[in-house]
Design a protein around this motif. Sequence first.
Motif, PDB file in Angstrom:
ATOM      1  N   ALA A  95       1.002  -1.477  -0.436  1.00 26.00           N
ATOM      2  CA  ALA A  95       0.055   0.100   0.029  1.00 26.00           C
ATOM      3  C   ALA A  95       0.567   1.235  -0.182  1.00 26.00           C
ATOM      4  O   ALA A  95       0.835   2.257  -0.453  1.00 26.00           O
ATOM      5  N   GLN A  96       1.893   0.971   1.158  1.00 26.90           N
ATOM      6  CA  GLN A  96       3.142   2.816   1.254  1.00 26.90           C
ATOM      7  C   GLN A  96       3.609   2.434  -0.969  1.00 26.90           C
ATOM      8  O   GLN A  96       2.921   4.244  -1.020  1.00 26.90           O
ATOM      9  N   LEU A  97       3.795   1.896  -0.999  1.00 26.04           N
ATOM     10  CA  LEU A  97       3.904   2.049  -3.150  1.00 26.04           C
ATOM     11  C   LEU A  97       3.264   2.664  -4.026  1.00 26.04           C
ATOM     12  O   LEU A  97       4.071   3.401  -4.430  1.00 26.04           O
ATOM     13  N   ARG A  98       2.393   1.653  -3.851  1.00 22.08           N
ATOM     14  CA  ARG A  98       1.008   2.003  -4.524  1.00 22.08           C
ATOM     15  C   ARG A  98       1.257   3.151  -4.531  1.00 22.08           C
ATOM     16  O   ARG A  98       0.817   4.009  -5.397  1.00 22.08           O
ATOM     17  N   SER A  99       0.621   3.988  -3.741  1.00 26.08           N
ATOM     18  CA  SER A  99       0.471   4.952  -3.202  1.00 26.08           C
ATOM     19  C   SER A  99       0.739   5.925  -3.836  1.00 26.08           C
ATOM     20  O   SER A  99       0.887   7.426  -4.123  1.00 26.08           O
ATOM     21  N   LYS A 100       2.644   5.945  -3.184  1.00 23.25           N
ATOM     22  CA  LYS A 100       3.161   7.124  -3.586  1.00 23.25           C
ATOM     23  C   LYS A 100       3.042   7.398  -5.127  1.00 23.25           C
ATOM     24  O   LYS A 100       3.278   8.172  -5.472  1.00 23.25           O
ATOM     25  N   LEU A 101       3.099   5.706  -5.629  1.00 25.60           N
ATOM     26  CA  LEU A 101       3.629   6.053  -7.205  1.00 25.60           C
ATOM     27  C   LEU A 101       1.857   6.741  -7.920  1.00 25.60           C
ATOM     28  O   LEU A 101       2.165   7.460  -8.893  1.00 25.60           O
TER      29      LEU A 101
ATOM     30  N   ALA B  71      10.395   6.252 -15.494  1.00 22.68           N
ATOM     31  CA  ALA B  71       9.310   5.486 -14.436  1.00 22.68           C
ATOM     32  C   ALA B  71       9.480   4.470 -13.702  1.00 22.68           C
ATOM     33  O   ALA B  71       9.139   4.472 -12.385  1.00 22.68           O
ATOM     34  N   VAL B  72      10.938   3.878 -14.244  1.00 23.55           N
ATOM     35  CA  VAL B  72      11.058   2.446 -13.620  1.00 23.55           C
ATOM     36  C   VAL B  72      11.872   2.688 -11.619  1.00 23.55           C
ATOM     37  O   VAL B  72      11.596   2.133 -10.958  1.00 23.55           O
ATOM     38  N   GLY B  73      13.152   3.856 -12.509  1.00 21.25           N
ATOM     39  CA  GLY B  73      12.821   4.091 -11.530  1.00 21.25           C
ATOM     40  C   GLY B  73      12.870   4.978 -10.047  1.00 21.25           C
ATOM     41  O   GLY B  73      13.094   4.995  -9.070  1.00 21.25           O
ATOM     42  N   LYS B  74      11.569   5.165 -10.419  1.00 24.98           N
ATOM     43  CA  LYS B  74      10.208   5.865  -9.474  1.00 24.98           C
ATOM     44  C   LYS B  74      10.063   4.418  -8.860  1.00 24.98           C
ATOM     45  O   LYS B  74       9.992   5.409  -7.189  1.00 24.98           O
ATOM     46  N   VAL B  75      10.131   3.444  -8.993  1.00 31.75           N
ATOM     47  CA  VAL B  75       9.832   2.767  -7.716  1.00 31.75           C
ATOM     48  C   VAL B  75      10.524   2.720  -6.909  1.00 31.75           C
ATOM     49  O   VAL B  75      10.406   2.898  -5.137  1.00 31.75           O
ATOM     50  N   ALA B  76      11.964   3.119  -6.621  1.00 26.66           N
ATOM     51  CA  ALA B  76      12.810   2.830  -5.390  1.00 26.66           C
ATOM     52  C   ALA B  76      12.922   4.051  -5.328  1.00 26.66           C
ATOM     53  O   ALA B  76      13.086   4.383  -4.075  1.00 26.66           O
ATOM     54  N   ALA B  77      12.245   5.140  -6.049  1.00 24.08           N
ATOM     55  CA  ALA B  77      12.406   6.341  -5.208  1.00 24.08           C
ATOM     56  C   ALA B  77      11.299   6.384  -4.748  1.00 24.08           C
ATOM     57  O   ALA B  77      11.059   6.825  -3.160  1.00 24.08           O
ATOM     58  N   ALA B  78       9.845   5.682  -4.088  1.00 28.89           N
ATOM     59  CA  ALA B  78       9.160   5.207  -3.745  1.00 28.89           C
ATOM     60  C   ALA B  78       9.125   4.946  -2.510  1.00 28.89           C
ATOM     61  O   ALA B  78       8.448   5.366  -1.403  1.00 28.89           O
TER      62      ALA B  78
ATOM     63  N   MET C  55      12.401   4.798  -0.599  1.00 27.11           N
ATOM     64  CA  MET C  55      13.241   5.656   0.026  1.00 27.11           C
ATOM     65  C   MET C  55      13.128   6.628   0.479  1.00 27.11           C
ATOM     66  O   MET C  55      12.870   7.167   1.926  1.00 27.11           O
ATOM     67  N   TRP C  56      10.879   6.760   0.070  1.00 25.29           N
ATOM     68  CA  TRP C  56      10.170   7.889   0.480  1.00 25.29           C
ATOM     69  C   TRP C  56       9.672   7.338   1.630  1.00 25.29           C
ATOM     70  O   TRP C  56       9.617   8.414   2.384  1.00 25.29           O
ATOM     71  N   ASN C  57       9.335   6.425   1.693  1.00 23.51           N
ATOM     72  CA  ASN C  57       8.613   5.408   3.268  1.00 23.51           C
ATOM     73  C   ASN C  57       9.552   4.345   3.852  1.00 23.51           C
ATOM     74  O   ASN C  57       9.350   4.267   4.316  1.00 23.51           O
ATOM     75  N   GLY C  58      11.136   5.092   3.279  1.00 23.39           N
ATOM     76  CA  GLY C  58      12.247   3.833   4.094  1.00 23.39           C
ATOM     77  C   GLY C  58      12.058   3.507   5.507  1.00 23.39           C
ATOM     78  O   GLY C  58      12.765   2.757   5.970  1.00 23.39           O
ATOM     79  N   MET C  59      12.172   5.079   5.852  1.00 22.63           N
ATOM     80  CA  MET C  59      12.364   5.051   7.844  1.00 22.63           C
ATOM     81  C   MET C  59      10.572   4.284   8.636  1.00 22.63           C
ATOM     82  O   MET C  59      10.635   4.585   9.053  1.00 22.63           O
ATOM     83  N   ALA C  60       9.468   4.772   7.395  1.00 24.05           N
ATOM     84  CA  ALA C  60       8.389   4.262   8.079  1.00 24.05           C
ATOM     85  C   ALA C  60       8.001   2.239   7.553  1.00 24.05           C
ATOM     86  O   ALA C  60       7.395   2.456   7.218  1.00 24.05           O
TER      87      ALA C  60
ATOM     88  N   SER D  46      18.499  -6.750   1.962  1.00 19.43           N
ATOM     89  CA  SER D  46      20.669  -7.071   1.533  1.00 19.43           C
ATOM     90  C   SER D  46      20.701  -5.789   1.292  1.00 19.43           C
ATOM     91  O   SER D  46      20.106  -4.663   0.668  1.00 19.43           O
ATOM     92  N   MET D  47      21.776  -5.525   1.867  1.00 16.74           N
ATOM     93  CA  MET D  47      22.115  -4.103   1.391  1.00 16.74           C
ATOM     94  C   MET D  47      22.332  -4.405   0.434  1.00 16.74           C
ATOM     95  O   MET D  47      22.790  -2.415  -0.895  1.00 16.74           O
ATOM     96  N   ASP D  48      23.538  -4.764  -0.972  1.00 14.17           N
ATOM     97  CA  ASP D  48      23.175  -4.844  -1.999  1.00 14.17           C
ATOM     98  C   ASP D  48      21.869  -4.767  -2.651  1.00 14.17           C
ATOM     99  O   ASP D  48      20.826  -5.698  -3.120  1.00 14.17           O
ATOM    100  N   MET D  49      21.321  -3.044  -3.283  1.00 12.88           N
ATOM    101  CA  MET D  49      20.144  -3.753  -4.054  1.00 12.88           C
ATOM    102  C   MET D  49      20.606  -2.602  -5.235  1.00 12.88           C
ATOM    103  O   MET D  49      20.163  -1.855  -6.092  1.00 12.88           O
ATOM    104  N   ARG D  50      22.224  -3.073  -6.168  1.00 13.71           N
ATOM    105  CA  ARG D  50      22.027  -2.840  -7.355  1.00 13.71           C
ATOM    106  C   ARG D  50      21.118  -3.641  -8.213  1.00 13.71           C
ATOM    107  O   ARG D  50      20.932  -2.783  -9.577  1.00 13.71           O
TER     108      ARG D  50
END
Length: 657
Positions: free
Chosen positions: A402-408, A451-458, A460-465, A473-477
């Motif tokens: 829900a967090q990711l879909r709502s932000k996108l 457009a695909v790049g916005k997924v990671a951005a969305a 991260m927007w809620n990263g601490m929520a 994993s810390m490897d997010m390549r």
Amino acid sequence: MQNSPITLPPPRAYFSSFLHTILQNFQKSEIRKHQSPKLKMTQVKRAVRIANCSGAACDPGFHMYNQAKSGPVDVITGDYLAEVNLANSAEGMAKGTDPGWIPTALDGLQQTLEIANEKRIKIIINGGGLNPKGLAEKTLEMAKEKNLNLKIAYVDGDNLLPRVTSILDKIKTGEYKHLDNANSDVNLAENSDTFMDDPEGMPIVCANAYLGYRAIKQGLDEGADIIICGRVADASPVIGAAAWWHGWDESDYDALAGSLIAGHLIECSTYVTGANFAGAYQYPVEDLLNLGLPIVEIASTGECVVTKHEALNGIVTADTVKCQLLYELQGNIYLNSDVKADISHIKVQNEAKNRVHVSGVKGFPPPATTKLAVFYRAGYQCEFLLNATGYATDHKWDYQEAQLRSKLDEWGVKLDELDFQRVGVPKENPDSQLSSTTYLRIFAQAKEAAAVGKVAAAWMWNGMAHFAGMHASMDMRTVIPKSFLGFYPAIIPQNELEEAINILGSDPKRVIVGPPQKTESLKPRENYTPTNPVSLENFGSTTLRPLGDIALARSGDKGGNVNFGVYVQTPEQWDWLRSFMTHDQMKKLIGKDWKDWYFIERVEMPNIFAVHFVVYGPLGRGVSSSKLLDCLGKGFAEFIRAVHVPIPTKFLPRARI
């Protein structure tokens, strides 16, 4: 010559091999003594021993060497090409980073040339990829450096990229139809044909026709010792070798069909000697280590025996052969540009330890068309994994989605695919943190990288929520957008191809073989309900158990589709299986993964107690662009075998009731 240890046969196996070689040479000398050159290949000969050395680009070159070293063989064939190999090579060649051929094929030739020359073993491989001429020239150079008496040749005519504009036009007009268009009940995945309207934004990078055996046989008739191919059909090297050895004519359809199935049985490396085998759990792990690759002995009738070198590890049984037979089928008619093989009444029988006899294949003239694999730049994709542990996992995943879909949605981002795949179920009352941990695979695709790049951005927007205990994993390549390829399997008339064999050396020669002399139209694929079904009540009481308790199976990809073949061991179990495994039952077994736009075909193979299904649609546009975690469909059969069904109690092993 190589760093890997050489596997030597035990004395008994060595002695058997020695006698076999003596007999082989005697037979050849007798044939030469009593026949004129024109008649030499028309006589009935012993079965030809054809060894496989590869089923994919990852198979190391040592397999080719080991097949030549470990016992007598007449021909070594290798299948290095999955459908996406050529497309990836095309991208690499365009950047100047890829030679076009498969590196492990070159490695195998480097290790094997000398022993192949010594033992006069023919080698036929499709490891030439997009550049069979280049690998053939490299092979000729190596042979000269080693002062070996080898004639090198290559097959071409499959690469149609120079005709890409014409191909695109003919796909648009429907002259080159999609492979599945013949069935009006089949729906293609969304976006399957969008590349047609955007040739600049979604350009075709690779277009290769599947060639048959004719150029290969012509090369062998011309005296070639090593033939490098590009996109020939997987079994074509085996058919070509058997047709040359036995002197078959194009109209020897039963024999050709038998060799087509023989080629199918060994084309996937160790898949018939113990790998990817549903019954492997019945064997000690030690028996499945360092598996040797298979050999097929093809008789003049086309019947064959599947076996392996005694000196090498592995298992060849009726079960390993049946599982491989059922892999990546399109039904009961197996197609090649040379012949149609009807396997409705195929028989698979143990002959001796590690020797399985295969018969009952019926051949018919080939279609006038062959498969054309078209790959295009389809856009960009990303994926990443998040972990959840323990309590209330479903709520955690609901929250994350829900967090990711709502932000996108808020940002107005449009994606072709955005999928949230929940993998695993946490163990109740866990005894370790890992047993309580599952993960969410987030997968996205779009035509534009932004457009695909916005997924990671969305995210991260809620990263601490985040939800309680989220970790990753810390490897997010993998979250960085990367381009991907779409796949469109078309069909092309064979008379539009220029299939040819090219002989290299001091007296170079090129022979165009032309299309098959006789063809016949394809009939609709068979699809039917159980034949004379038996009432399930007749089998007595039942117990809810995994289907795999009494059935083995194999599945794989066919373009955007998944095939699934399942079989049992006894006539009574067969009566139950064929009556139980209906179209509707298959849908039930697929469960929540079933989509209403999918379509199912079903056939039976009574002599091996098997029911076979093709499920159209699950892989979308094909392996290279599928959103599924199991993008090759290999895990589908094991999923279905794990589903609990009401099995007649009398069929179950006592320990499992």
